[in-house]
Design a protein around this motif. Structure first.
Motif, PDB file in Angstrom:
ATOM      1  N   VAL A  75     -34.587 -20.720   5.832  1.00  0.00           N
ATOM      2  CA  VAL A  75     -34.184 -19.377   5.423  1.00  0.00           C
ATOM      3  C   VAL A  75     -32.685 -19.270   5.205  1.00  0.00           C
ATOM      4  O   VAL A  75     -32.195 -18.285   4.652  1.00  0.00           O
ATOM      5  CB  VAL A  75     -34.640 -18.317   6.453  1.00  0.00           C
ATOM      6  CG1 VAL A  75     -36.153 -18.322   6.595  1.00  0.00           C
ATOM      7  CG2 VAL A  75     -33.970 -18.554   7.809  1.00  0.00           C
ATOM      8  N   ALA A  76     -31.933 -20.281   5.637  1.00  0.00           N
ATOM      9  CA  ALA A  76     -30.479 -20.258   5.480  1.00  0.00           C
ATOM     10  C   ALA A  76     -29.939 -21.663   5.640  1.00  0.00           C
ATOM     11  O   ALA A  76     -30.575 -22.525   6.263  1.00  0.00           O
ATOM     12  CB  ALA A  76     -29.832 -19.320   6.508  1.00  0.00           C
ATOM     13  N   CYS A  77     -28.760 -21.898   5.075  1.00  0.00           N
ATOM     14  CA  CYS A  77     -28.108 -23.178   5.275  1.00  0.00           C
ATOM     15  C   CYS A  77     -26.620 -23.034   5.011  1.00  0.00           C
ATOM     16  O   CYS A  77     -26.162 -22.062   4.398  1.00  0.00           O
ATOM     17  CB  CYS A  77     -28.701 -24.268   4.387  1.00  0.00           C
ATOM     18  SG  CYS A  77     -28.280 -24.145   2.650  1.00  0.00           S
ATOM     19  N   CYS A  78     -25.876 -24.004   5.485  1.00  0.00           N
ATOM     20  CA  CYS A  78     -24.432 -24.033   5.257  1.00  0.00           C
ATOM     21  C   CYS A  78     -24.002 -25.482   5.266  1.00  0.00           C
ATOM     22  O   CYS A  78     -24.476 -26.267   6.087  1.00  0.00           O
ATOM     23  CB  CYS A  78     -23.705 -23.252   6.356  1.00  0.00           C
ATOM     24  SG  CYS A  78     -21.909 -23.193   6.139  1.00  0.00           S
ATOM     25  N   TRP A  79     -23.153 -25.851   4.302  1.00  0.00           N
ATOM     26  CA  TRP A  79     -22.569 -27.184   4.347  1.00  0.00           C
ATOM     27  C   TRP A  79     -21.072 -27.122   4.111  1.00  0.00           C
ATOM     28  O   TRP A  79     -20.567 -26.240   3.433  1.00  0.00           O
ATOM     29  CB  TRP A  79     -23.253 -28.153   3.392  1.00  0.00           C
ATOM     30  CG  TRP A  79     -23.181 -27.888   1.929  1.00  0.00           C
ATOM     31  CD1 TRP A  79     -22.171 -28.207   1.069  1.00  0.00           C
ATOM     32  CD2 TRP A  79     -24.203 -27.300   1.115  1.00  0.00           C
ATOM     33  NE1 TRP A  79     -22.498 -27.858  -0.216  1.00  0.00           N
ATOM     34  CE2 TRP A  79     -23.737 -27.299  -0.212  1.00  0.00           C
ATOM     35  CE3 TRP A  79     -25.473 -26.775   1.398  1.00  0.00           C
ATOM     36  CZ2 TRP A  79     -24.493 -26.793  -1.270  1.00  0.00           C
ATOM     37  CZ3 TRP A  79     -26.219 -26.273   0.351  1.00  0.00           C
ATOM     38  CH2 TRP A  79     -25.726 -26.290  -0.954  1.00  0.00           C
ATOM     39  N   ARG A  84     -14.025 -27.100   1.408  1.00  0.00           N
ATOM     40  CA  ARG A  84     -14.970 -26.219   0.744  1.00  0.00           C
ATOM     41  C   ARG A  84     -16.250 -26.112   1.563  1.00  0.00           C
ATOM     42  O   ARG A  84     -16.657 -27.059   2.254  1.00  0.00           O
ATOM     43  CB  ARG A  84     -15.312 -26.730  -0.661  1.00  0.00           C
ATOM     44  CG  ARG A  84     -14.130 -26.891  -1.590  1.00  0.00           C
ATOM     45  CD  ARG A  84     -13.424 -25.569  -1.840  1.00  0.00           C
ATOM     46  NE  ARG A  84     -14.243 -24.618  -2.537  1.00  0.00           N
ATOM     47  CZ  ARG A  84     -14.232 -24.425  -3.856  1.00  0.00           C
ATOM     48  NH1 ARG A  84     -13.438 -25.161  -4.621  1.00  0.00           N
ATOM     49  NH2 ARG A  84     -15.002 -23.505  -4.421  1.00  0.00           N
ATOM     50  N   ALA A  85     -16.876 -24.958   1.489  1.00  0.00           N
ATOM     51  CA  ALA A  85     -18.153 -24.753   2.162  1.00  0.00           C
ATOM     52  C   ALA A  85     -19.046 -23.906   1.266  1.00  0.00           C
ATOM     53  O   ALA A  85     -18.560 -23.168   0.390  1.00  0.00           O
ATOM     54  CB  ALA A  85     -17.954 -24.062   3.511  1.00  0.00           C
ATOM     55  N   ARG A  86     -20.328 -24.046   1.476  1.00  0.00           N
ATOM     56  CA  ARG A  86     -21.290 -23.177   0.811  1.00  0.00           C
ATOM     57  C   ARG A  86     -22.226 -22.630   1.864  1.00  0.00           C
ATOM     58  O   ARG A  86     -22.710 -23.372   2.726  1.00  0.00           O
ATOM     59  CB  ARG A  86     -22.079 -23.930  -0.258  1.00  0.00           C
ATOM     60  CG  ARG A  86     -22.984 -23.005  -1.064  1.00  0.00           C
ATOM     61  CD  ARG A  86     -23.535 -23.658  -2.305  1.00  0.00           C
ATOM     62  NE  ARG A  86     -24.335 -22.724  -3.075  1.00  0.00           N
ATOM     63  CZ  ARG A  86     -24.996 -23.036  -4.187  1.00  0.00           C
ATOM     64  NH1 ARG A  86     -24.929 -24.269  -4.669  1.00  0.00           N
ATOM     65  NH2 ARG A  86     -25.704 -22.136  -4.828  1.00  0.00           N
ATOM     66  N   LEU A  87     -22.476 -21.347   1.801  1.00  0.00           N
ATOM     67  CA  LEU A  87     -23.293 -20.662   2.802  1.00  0.00           C
ATOM     68  C   LEU A  87     -24.249 -19.738   2.066  1.00  0.00           C
ATOM     69  O   LEU A  87     -23.824 -18.974   1.190  1.00  0.00           O
ATOM     70  CB  LEU A  87     -22.390 -19.869   3.753  1.00  0.00           C
ATOM     71  CG  LEU A  87     -22.978 -19.196   4.985  1.00  0.00           C
ATOM     72  CD1 LEU A  87     -21.849 -18.864   5.961  1.00  0.00           C
ATOM     73  CD2 LEU A  87     -23.738 -17.908   4.661  1.00  0.00           C
ATOM     74  N   LEU A  88     -25.527 -19.800   2.414  1.00  0.00           N
ATOM     75  CA  LEU A  88     -26.481 -18.859   1.817  1.00  0.00           C
ATOM     76  C   LEU A  88     -27.555 -18.495   2.822  1.00  0.00           C
ATOM     77  O   LEU A  88     -27.985 -19.315   3.632  1.00  0.00           O
ATOM     78  CB  LEU A  88     -27.083 -19.422   0.527  1.00  0.00           C
ATOM     79  CG  LEU A  88     -27.838 -20.745   0.569  1.00  0.00           C
ATOM     80  CD1 LEU A  88     -29.320 -20.515   0.874  1.00  0.00           C
ATOM     81  CD2 LEU A  88     -27.697 -21.444  -0.769  1.00  0.00           C
ATOM     82  N   VAL A  89     -27.953 -17.239   2.758  1.00  0.00           N
ATOM     83  CA  VAL A  89     -29.011 -16.685   3.603  1.00  0.00           C
ATOM     84  C   VAL A  89     -29.966 -15.935   2.695  1.00  0.00           C
ATOM     85  O   VAL A  89     -29.536 -15.108   1.883  1.00  0.00           O
ATOM     86  CB  VAL A  89     -28.445 -15.735   4.677  1.00  0.00           C
ATOM     87  CG1 VAL A  89     -29.571 -15.187   5.543  1.00  0.00           C
ATOM     88  CG2 VAL A  89     -27.398 -16.441   5.533  1.00  0.00           C
ATOM     89  N   LEU A  90     -31.251 -16.208   2.805  1.00  0.00           N
ATOM     90  CA  LEU A  90     -32.216 -15.541   1.948  1.00  0.00           C
ATOM     91  C   LEU A  90     -32.302 -14.052   2.274  1.00  0.00           C
ATOM     92  O   LEU A  90     -32.204 -13.655   3.442  1.00  0.00           O
ATOM     93  CB  LEU A  90     -33.605 -16.162   2.122  1.00  0.00           C
ATOM     94  CG  LEU A  90     -33.823 -17.557   1.544  1.00  0.00           C
ATOM     95  CD1 LEU A  90     -35.273 -17.987   1.790  1.00  0.00           C
ATOM     96  CD2 LEU A  90     -33.503 -17.599   0.056  1.00  0.00           C
ATOM     97  N   PRO A  91     -32.478 -13.212   1.257  1.00  0.00           N
ATOM     98  CA  PRO A  91     -32.740 -11.791   1.521  1.00  0.00           C
ATOM     99  C   PRO A  91     -33.941 -11.655   2.457  1.00  0.00           C
ATOM    100  O   PRO A  91     -34.884 -12.428   2.404  1.00  0.00           O
ATOM    101  CB  PRO A  91     -33.063 -11.234   0.117  1.00  0.00           C
ATOM    102  CG  PRO A  91     -32.386 -12.163  -0.824  1.00  0.00           C
ATOM    103  CD  PRO A  91     -32.463 -13.526  -0.190  1.00  0.00           C
TER     104      PRO A  91
END
Length: 308
Positions: A75-79, A84-91
């Motif tokens: 449901v979410a991840c971060c690297w 630099r980083a990328r972060l996302l969380v599903l609605p």
């Protein structure tokens, strides 16, 4: 022997709410991460925009944390990769402070790796992520735009300027294209890539398309290049790099190369072509003059990291 993922789950960070687990990513998770990214982009933009091979070049598995629900669904991840980083969380999972916890994790990891700042790129449609970063003290760095052009008919390609010849990319052009594009990008990118790193993002990708990657030559010297990808499942062409030597700019070389690439994609049955640019390059006006329009935009946010 206990796996890295098991150790992460066993430690259970204090920010992780009940009903969720987390673990370090492994190579076996790449497809699942791509599905997660596609679901996130579809929710925001109505379609996925990150191809599997693009994700592979961006992803840093040793620096990726995955969050799953009790059913095991990501449901979410971060690297984190350098600064630099990328972060996302599903609605549907954003009310549980997963974003805040992952951002703290990313900052800690970057700081311990010796980075003095951290930057994240966030879609301008992701208002929750923007609010999270602003609250965390991040400020806007640059704006990025995804531009598109429809190709219903085969476009006319203008002649190159006097003394310039144009041909498709061919084997043996790699080093010249690397030198050209990195020289051009030195004006705004934070650091110069090694050849190996550059090649992974361009000519060594499975989707690299030499037929839609024209180069411009002044005699035997490469003075301009457009490097393109044909991403499966997207149904569109994609231009990955556009570069012209400083002493050959404002002559119409980039315009000719881009139209050559657009024509090549049209002949392959692609109804449109896209490319990304950002405010640091100053190239937006060129693309708009060609008839490209903005499909969506993102912003890079950055903040300094206080050392422990």
């Amino acid at each position: 022997m206990t796996s890295v993922g098991a150790r992460v789950s066993a430690l259970r960070p204090p920010w992780l709410p009940a009903g969720y687990g987390c673990r370090a990513a492994t190579t076996a998770d790449v497809d699942a991460i791509h599905h997660l990214v596609a679901a996130y982009e579809s929710a925001l933009h109505g379609r996925p925009t990150t191809g599997a091979d693009q994700l592979a070049t961006e992803l840093s598995l040793p620096g990726t944390l995955l969050v799953h629900d009790d059913a095991g669904r990501l449901v979410a991840c971060c690297w984190v990769k350098g600064r630099r980083a990328r972060l996302l969380v599903l609605p549907g999972h954003r009310e549980r402070d997963l974003g805040s916890g992952l951002l703290d994790w990313a900052e800690t990891r970057a700081r311990r790796a010796g980075s003095d700042r951290l930057a994240l790129t966030v879609s301008d449609a992701d208002h929750a992520a923007i609010a999270l970063l602003r609250t965390g003290g991040y400020s806007r760095l640059v704006t990025e735009w995804l531009l598109e052009i429809a190709l219903p008919h085969e476009p006319d390609v203008p002649d190159p300027p006097a003394g310039i010849t144009v041909r498709p990319f061919r084997h043996g052009d790699e080093q010249a294209a690397y030198q050209l594009t990195e020289d051009a990008f030195d004006e705004w990118q934070p650091r110069r890539k090694t050849y190996a790193e550059w090649a992974r993002h361009t000519v060594e990708r499975a989707t690299f398309l030499p037929a839609a990657s024209p180069v411009a030559l002044a005699g035997d010297r490469m003075v301009g290049a457009v490097l393109s990808l044909d991403v499966p499942g997207h149904g569109e062409g994609y231009v990955e790099r556009v570069a012209v030597r400083r002493d050959h700019r404002d002559r119409g070389i980039a315009r000719t190369l881009l139209w050559e690439a657009f024509r090549a994609f049209h002949r392959r049955g692609r109804p449109a072509c896209t490319l990304w640019t950002h405010s640091g390059t100053g190239a937006l006006s060129l693309y708009v003059r060609l008839g490209m329009t903005v499909r969506r935009s993102s912003t890079v946010y950055c903040r300094a990291l206080v050392t422990d």
